[in-house]
Write a protein that holds these residues in place. Sequence first.
Motif, PDB file in Angstrom:
ATOM      1  N   VAL A 100       0.855  -1.197   0.000  1.00  0.00           N
ATOM      2  CA  VAL A 100       0.000   0.000   0.000  1.00  0.00           C
ATOM      3  C   VAL A 100       0.886   1.240   0.000  1.00  0.00           C
ATOM      4  N   VAL A 110       2.460   1.719  -3.499  1.00  0.00           N
ATOM      5  CA  VAL A 110       1.529   2.281  -4.486  1.00  0.00           C
ATOM      6  C   VAL A 110       1.284   3.768  -4.221  1.00  0.00           C
ATOM      7  N   SER A 116      -6.403  -5.167   0.876  1.00  0.00           N
ATOM      8  CA  SER A 116      -5.541  -3.998   0.613  1.00  0.00           C
ATOM      9  C   SER A 116      -5.791  -3.477  -0.789  1.00  0.00           C
ATOM     10  N   ALA A 117      -5.857  -4.387  -1.758  1.00  0.00           N
ATOM     11  CA  ALA A 117      -6.096  -3.995  -3.148  1.00  0.00           C
ATOM     12  C   ALA A 117      -7.443  -3.302  -3.299  1.00  0.00           C
ATOM     13  N   LEU A 168      -7.241   0.232  -1.859  1.00  0.00           N
ATOM     14  CA  LEU A 168      -6.532   1.112  -2.789  1.00  0.00           C
ATOM     15  C   LEU A 168      -7.403   1.455  -4.005  1.00  0.00           C
ATOM     16  N   THR A 169      -8.051   0.466  -4.576  1.00  0.00           N
ATOM     17  CA  THR A 169      -8.896   0.689  -5.750  1.00  0.00           C
ATOM     18  C   THR A 169     -10.019   1.670  -5.421  1.00  0.00           C
ATOM     19  N   TYR A 200      -6.471   4.285  -6.594  1.00  0.00           N
ATOM     20  CA  TYR A 200      -5.122   3.817  -6.925  1.00  0.00           C
ATOM     21  C   TYR A 200      -5.205   2.513  -7.726  1.00  0.00           C
ATOM     22  N   PRO A 223      -3.605  -1.076  -7.792  1.00  0.00           N
ATOM     23  CA  PRO A 223      -2.763  -2.018  -7.053  1.00  0.00           C
ATOM     24  C   PRO A 223      -2.318  -3.235  -7.868  1.00  0.00           C
ATOM     25  N   HIS A 239       1.593  -5.054  -8.294  1.00  0.00           N
ATOM     26  CA  HIS A 239       2.367  -5.576  -7.162  1.00  0.00           C
ATOM     27  C   HIS A 239       2.461  -7.103  -7.160  1.00  0.00           C
TER      28      HIS A 239
END
Length: 161
Positions: A29, A32, A65-66, A69-70, A74, A76, A79
Amino acid sequence: MSVPALPAATGPGYRVVVVCLGNICRSPVADVVLNDRIAAAGLDVTVDSFGTGGWHTGEPMDQRSAATLTAAGYDPTRHRAQQFRGAHAAAYDLVLAMDSSHHRELAALGVPAERLLMFRAFDPAGEGDVPDPYYGGPQGFDDVLEMIERTADRLVEALQR
């Protein structure tokens, strides 16, 4: 709170690495978010992330986490988890540990003390560990993102100087 001085670059550009335990939650995280902020600032800085353990090597970041972020805008998807090894100790100008246990492990792997800092050393809300959201609920991932974003903003300011 004063911002710590950054170690000098060891070559062209500046290389930063963020390290947590498995490289699937906190450090990716931060990777990114930092890459996003650094690109927006137009800085010649490379950011990578690693874990101290190799359990997840080659895997994408944790789905929670993805998703966090999305939802925040963001990307992700690039990664893949990787493990920090002693050979990486001299490859980075700044090594940022997400918590104190990672800090100790990185020092034991040979990261020079002047290049090793806690990630939250740049957090305007205070120092300490970035909590691991892995075993908690969705709010923990949101809290970690918020902490990382404000810390990344302060770190980018330090990199601009």
